[in-house]
Write a protein that holds these residues in place. Structure first.
Motif, PDB file in Angstrom:
ATOM      1  N   UNK A 262       0.848  -1.199   0.000  1.00 12.13           N
ATOM      2  CA  UNK A 262       0.000   0.000   0.000  1.00 12.13           C
ATOM      3  C   UNK A 262       0.880   1.244   0.000  1.00 12.13           C
ATOM      4  N   UNK A 263       0.589   2.166  -0.912  1.00 15.12           N
ATOM      5  CA  UNK A 263       1.129   3.520  -0.792  1.00 15.12           C
ATOM      6  C   UNK A 263      -0.086   4.436  -0.890  1.00 15.12           C
ATOM      7  N   UNK A 264       0.087   5.733  -0.679  1.00 15.97           N
ATOM      8  CA  UNK A 264      -1.065   6.635  -0.799  1.00 15.97           C
ATOM      9  C   UNK A 264      -1.538   6.752  -2.245  1.00 15.97           C
ATOM     10  N   UNK A 265      -0.677   6.349  -3.188  1.00 14.50           N
ATOM     11  CA  UNK A 265      -1.081   6.427  -4.596  1.00 14.50           C
ATOM     12  C   UNK A 265      -1.770   5.165  -5.068  1.00 14.50           C
ATOM     13  N   UNK A 266      -1.335   4.027  -4.524  1.00 14.00           N
ATOM     14  CA  UNK A 266      -1.769   2.772  -5.153  1.00 14.00           C
ATOM     15  C   UNK A 266      -1.677   1.609  -4.170  1.00 14.00           C
ATOM     16  N   UNK A 267      -2.649   0.704  -4.285  1.00 10.85           N
ATOM     17  CA  UNK A 267      -2.596  -0.511  -3.473  1.00 10.85           C
ATOM     18  C   UNK A 267      -2.555  -1.729  -4.389  1.00 10.85           C
ATOM     19  N   UNK A 268      -1.665  -2.628  -4.077  1.00 15.02           N
ATOM     20  CA  UNK A 268      -1.666  -3.915  -4.794  1.00 15.02           C
ATOM     21  C   UNK A 268      -2.283  -4.950  -3.875  1.00 15.02           C
ATOM     22  N   UNK A 269      -3.158  -5.738  -4.431  1.00 16.69           N
ATOM     23  CA  UNK A 269      -3.893  -6.677  -3.595  1.00 16.69           C
ATOM     24  C   UNK A 269      -3.163  -8.007  -3.452  1.00 16.69           C
ATOM     25  N   UNK A 270      -3.466  -8.677  -2.344  1.00 17.96           N
ATOM     26  CA  UNK A 270      -2.996 -10.050  -2.143  1.00 17.96           C
ATOM     27  C   UNK A 270      -3.766 -10.951  -3.116  1.00 17.96           C
ATOM     28  N   UNK A 271      -3.259 -12.133  -3.396  1.00 11.01           N
ATOM     29  CA  UNK A 271      -4.004 -13.042  -4.280  1.00 11.01           C
ATOM     30  C   UNK A 271      -5.233 -13.600  -3.549  1.00 11.01           C
ATOM     31  N   UNK A 272      -6.182 -14.194  -4.306  1.00 12.77           N
ATOM     32  CA  UNK A 272      -7.305 -14.866  -3.650  1.00 12.77           C
ATOM     33  C   UNK A 272      -6.784 -16.036  -2.825  1.00 12.77           C
ATOM     34  N   UNK A 273      -7.393 -16.396  -1.729  1.00  8.49           N
ATOM     35  CA  UNK A 273      -8.654 -15.863  -1.201  1.00  8.49           C
ATOM     36  C   UNK A 273      -8.479 -14.621  -0.332  1.00  8.49           C
TER      37      UNK A 273
END
Ligand code: C6P
Length: 412
Positions: A262-273
């Motif tokens: 997470x940054x204030x510009x962008x979040x990368x998500x964890x994989x499912x689930x």
């Protein structure tokens, strides 16, 4: 046959609440579609978790956190095996069926559907499998189409085929109706839906504890259910989703544990689930759900299904003999649920008077108001079976119904 060797006495001893009198009478619990009672193993799993393993998951480097994480993920594996998913990555823990269905509606349907697309439901759906789709329609301009049920309470297959077309993007259907007990032909529905490229979402709330479910054989895209209807605790449920969908779906909620960075510009998500499990999940609930599945496995789902079926047959026969009583829902394929109405007595009065006898049933619309409208009744009385019910309890129910008639001066 199977019910004669079914270890009912041992099983009943394992459920402490069944030995608690209600209004001074032995409890006869016939409201299992609303929620099932809990075996000792589930209650003990909850206590043991808090006494020995409690910590937050996925974040701590300390021993307890590792232990808690291991138990939570082991529960995910038990769920995977229970519904025979390919991978634990396809098993998302939710609060229950309702949240699982809302997750699909919000994260799969809302971003993909457009004006004129169609969502196909059935007349026997629970509100949890109607209202989230109405939200989607309001936000996207998609429309709901509804497959009618016949007087037996079965889907009208020709009407399903008529309504299924290239505009159908989703078919959302209950596996077992909570009001009628009807078991829907999911594999056949999926086969047809796939011919038009539709995604199939199955509400399995009333199925998973009663009939074997194999999501790969069924071929459905999503399958939702609740822990508390399968002898587990409240507050835990499951969404199975095919990996190909989950990978492409947006998260349902944002927060801790569902991110890679997470940054204030962008979040990368964890994989499912994990992408779909923001925040601290119901850890103890998942662990205890795993214990519920172990209990069911030990007894054997085939044996349970056979026991419940013999109760269904017995109760159906007994209730058919009752004057002025009509069973609502007489599908050929039925689970252990019977709705009925009695001439001259409101379902709520039946429920209240039976309660005085220690008999717990449900009365009302069962969160299926459109179905009630179709059937032309304001509500029904409903009994629903679990593995611990007996034929003697059904006899007591029939006795109780005679008392109800007496109160209303209706001859038996
Ligand atoms: N039915 C009953 O019939 P939750 O509340 O999320 O655990 O489950 C909702 C739900 C969804 N689908 C079906 C087919 C259901 O039967 C239910 C819950 C209960 O008594 C309460 S209305």
């Amino acid at each position: 046959m199977a019910s004669s060797i079914f270890p009912i006495t041992t099983i009943r001893q394992d459920f402490p609440i069944l030995h608690k009198p209600v209004h001074g009478k032995p409890l006869i619990y016939l409201d299992n579609a609303a929620t099932t009672q809990k075996p000792k193993k589930v209650i003990e799993a909850l206590v043991a978790f808090y006494e020995q393993s409690n910590a937050n998951i996925h974040r701590g480097v300390h021993a307890l956190s590792e232990c808690s994480t291991q138990k939570y993920e082991a529960a995910r594996e038990k769920v995977r095996a229970w519904v025979h998913a390919k991978s634990t990555d396809e098993i998302i823990f939710t609060k229950g069926t309702t949240e699982a269905l809302n997750l699909v509606a919000e994260s799969w349907a809302r971003p993909q559907l457009h004006k004129g697309d169609e969502i196909l439901l059935t007349e026997m759906e629970h509100h949890s499998n109607i209202v989230p789709w109405q939200f989607v329609c309001q936000k996207t301009g998609a429309v709901l189409k509804v497959v009618p049920v016949n007087n037996q309470g079965e889907l009208v297959w020709e009407e399903f085929l008529k309504r299924l077309g290239r505009r159908t993007k989703i078919v959302a259907v209950t596996h077992v109706s909570n009001t009628l007990g009807t078991v829907n032909p999911i594999a056949s529905i999926v086969k047809k839906a796939k011919e038009v490229g539709a995604v199939v979402v199955v509400d399995g709330a009333q199925a998973v504890a009663h009939i074997p479910v194999d999501v790969q054989t069924l071929g459905c895209d999503f399958y939702a259910f609740s822990g508390h209807k399968m002898y587990g605790p409240t507050g835990i449920g499951v969404l199975y989703g095919k990996a190909e969908h989950l990978e492409r779906m947006e998260p349902y909620q944002g927060g801790g544990d569902m991110i890679r960075s997470v940054t204030f510009d962008k979040t990368e998500y964890a994989p499912p689930p994990f992408k779909f499990e923001a925040g601290t999940p119901p850890i103890s609930g998942a662990v205890a759900l795993g214990a519920a599945m172990e209990t069911l496995s030990q007894i054997g789902l085939e044996a349970i299904a056979s026991h419940e079926h013999s109760l269904l047959d017995y109760a159906t026969q007994k209730l058919r003999e009752e004057k002025g009583l009509s069973i609502i829902g007489q599908a050929k394929e039925k689970g252990g649920i019977i709705s009925f109405v009695c001439e001259g007595v409101h379902p709520h009065d039946i429920g209240t008077l039976l309660d005085e006898e220690g008999i717990a049933i449900r009365a009302g619309h069962h969160c299926t108001m459109p179905l009630m409208k179709r059937l032309g009744v304001p509500g029904t009385a409903r009994i629903s079976f679990a593995l611990y019910n007996t034929k003697e309890e059904i006899d007591a129910l029939v006795e109780g119904l005679h008392k109800v008639r007496k109160v209303f001066s209706i001859p038996s």
